[in-house]
Scaffold this active site. Structure first.
Site, PDB file in Angstrom:
ATOM      1  N   ASP A  79      -5.655  -0.609  -1.863  1.00  0.00           N
ATOM      2  CA  ASP A  79      -6.383  -1.509  -2.753  1.00  0.00           C
ATOM      3  C   ASP A  79      -7.685  -2.020  -2.165  1.00  0.00           C
ATOM      4  OD1 ASP A  79      -5.065  -3.189  -0.751  1.00  0.00           O
ATOM      5  OD2 ASP A  79      -5.775  -4.866  -1.971  1.00  0.00           O
ATOM      6  N   ASP A 136      -4.812   1.704  10.690  1.00  0.00           N
ATOM      7  CA  ASP A 136      -6.215   1.399  10.986  1.00  0.00           C
ATOM      8  C   ASP A 136      -6.301   0.880  12.429  1.00  0.00           C
ATOM      9  OD1 ASP A 136      -8.864   0.690  10.854  1.00  0.00           O
ATOM     10  OD2 ASP A 136      -8.568  -1.015   9.529  1.00  0.00           O
ATOM     11  N   PHE A 192     -13.769   2.304   4.638  1.00  0.00           N
ATOM     12  CA  PHE A 192     -12.790   1.647   3.774  1.00  0.00           C
ATOM     13  C   PHE A 192     -12.479   2.527   2.571  1.00  0.00           C
ATOM     14  CE2 PHE A 192     -10.995  -1.458   0.853  1.00  0.00           C
ATOM     15  CZ  PHE A 192     -10.109  -2.099   1.706  1.00  0.00           C
ATOM     16  N   GLU A 241       4.216   4.489   5.995  1.00  0.00           N
ATOM     17  CA  GLU A 241       3.004   3.648   5.894  1.00  0.00           C
ATOM     18  C   GLU A 241       1.946   4.343   5.047  1.00  0.00           C
ATOM     19  OE1 GLU A 241       1.428   0.981   6.348  1.00  0.00           O
ATOM     20  OE2 GLU A 241       1.930  -0.060   8.205  1.00  0.00           O
ATOM     21  N   ASP A 242       1.085   3.544   4.420  1.00  0.00           N
ATOM     22  CA  ASP A 242      -0.041   4.110   3.677  1.00  0.00           C
ATOM     23  C   ASP A 242      -1.161   4.549   4.627  1.00  0.00           C
ATOM     24  OD1 ASP A 242      -0.592   1.495   4.460  1.00  0.00           O
ATOM     25  OD2 ASP A 242      -1.476   0.886   2.557  1.00  0.00           O
ATOM     26  N   GLY A 300       0.776  -1.243   0.000  1.00  0.00           N
ATOM     27  CA  GLY A 300       0.000   0.000   0.000  1.00  0.00           C
ATOM     28  C   GLY A 300       0.805   1.289   0.000  1.00  0.00           C
TER      29      GLY A 300
HETATM   30  P1  IMP Z   1      -3.665  -1.999  10.626  1.00  0.00           P
HETATM   31  O1  IMP Z   1      -2.617  -3.030  10.931  1.00  0.00           O
HETATM   32  O2  IMP Z   1      -5.036  -2.465  11.018  1.00  0.00           O
HETATM   33  O3  IMP Z   1      -3.344  -0.629  11.208  1.00  0.00           O
HETATM   34  O4  IMP Z   1      -3.778  -1.887   9.074  1.00  0.00           O
HETATM   35  C1  IMP Z   1      -2.819  -1.434   8.281  1.00  0.00           C
HETATM   36  C2  IMP Z   1      -2.929  -1.980   6.872  1.00  0.00           C
HETATM   37  O5  IMP Z   1      -4.252  -2.410   6.522  1.00  0.00           O
HETATM   38  C3  IMP Z   1      -2.591  -0.886   5.915  1.00  0.00           C
HETATM   39  O6  IMP Z   1      -1.198  -0.827   5.681  1.00  0.00           O
HETATM   40  C4  IMP Z   1      -3.412  -1.252   4.683  1.00  0.00           C
HETATM   41  O7  IMP Z   1      -2.661  -2.102   3.842  1.00  0.00           O
HETATM   42  C5  IMP Z   1      -4.616  -1.971   5.222  1.00  0.00           C
HETATM   43  N1  IMP Z   1      -5.791  -1.072   5.307  1.00  0.00           N
HETATM   44  C6  IMP Z   1      -6.329  -0.536   6.426  1.00  0.00           C
HETATM   45  N2  IMP Z   1      -7.399   0.228   6.137  1.00  0.00           N
HETATM   46  C7  IMP Z   1      -7.531   0.188   4.791  1.00  0.00           C
HETATM   47  C8  IMP Z   1      -8.471   0.800   3.884  1.00  0.00           C
HETATM   48  O8  IMP Z   1      -9.394   1.554   4.248  1.00  0.00           O
HETATM   49  N3  IMP Z   1      -8.273   0.530   2.565  1.00  0.00           N
HETATM   50  C9  IMP Z   1      -7.289  -0.291   2.113  1.00  0.00           C
HETATM   51  N4  IMP Z   1      -6.396  -0.877   2.923  1.00  0.00           N
HETATM   52  C10 IMP Z   1      -6.524  -0.643   4.267  1.00  0.00           C
END
Ligand code: IMP
Length: 183
Positions: free
Chosen positions: A168, A112, A161, A108-109, A53
């Protein structure tokens, strides 16, 4: 009826709501780049992009940072093809750089649940860098499952989302130039 690609549906059929335009992204990149340039002057940081991402944000942000820096990439996975986190973070590709004693800025992208950030923080701290900071293009603050700290944030967004600008849905739509909400 003519077949339309997911890309066409988003851009031409208006199926998705635009959340952050290309103009807003460009403006914020300039601001973040200026801040990082000032904070890392003479530190020769290693900026580590998180795949997949983060690839577009990484490519854009390094071009707004006007100091010597190195780059590397790590690939992790927590979502698979779903739209919610599996709760388990796996490393799919490690970095190659020697980071001990170096200033590390992880790119990071989106943050979440925060599980990926926690995973990366633990991993990099074990390598004893001189400093460790995080920059994330997007932050879904209200969905945090664990405590974390992001040093530079592009935009805080609601708990929805999103796709585009590297992000993606089932591996497609990363090439949209702006951020869209998928309802
Ligand atoms: P976390 O570990 O839950 O903080 O999620 C991080 C990863 O989940 C990011 O690096 C993204 O690849 C993916 N992600 C989280 N939210 C979204 C979204 O809304 N759209 C697409 N990918 C997401």
């Amino acid at each position: 009826m003519k077949h339309r690609s997911e890309f066409e549906k988003v851009v031409y059929d208006g199926k998705f709501r635009i959340l952050i335009s290309e103009e807003k992204i460009e403006k914020r990149l300039r601001e973040l780049g200026k801040q990082i340039t000032e904070d890392y002057r003479d530190k020769n940081p290693i900026m580590i992009g998180v795949l997949n991402g983060g690839f577009i944000f990484m490519a854009d942000i390094v071009r707004h940072v006007e100091i010597d820096l190195e780059v590397d990439f790590i690939k992790i996975s927590s979502y698979g093809n779903a739209t919610t986190s599996s709760g388990e973070v796996k490393m799919l590709k490690d970095i190659n750089a020697e980071v001990s004693g170096r200033h590390i800025l992880v790119v990071e992208d989106i943050v979440d649940t925060g599980l990926s950030i926690r995973f990366l923080e633990k991993k990099f701290l074990e390598l004893e860098p001189a400093s460790l900071k995080f920059v994330s293009f997007l932050l879904k603050k209200d969905n945090a499952r664990v405590e974390y700290n992001i040093d530079y944030v592009g935009f805080e967004i609601p708990n929805e989302f999103v796709v585009g600008y590297g992000l993606d849905h089932k591996q497609i739509l990363r090439n949209l130039p702006a951020i869209y909400v998928m309802d």
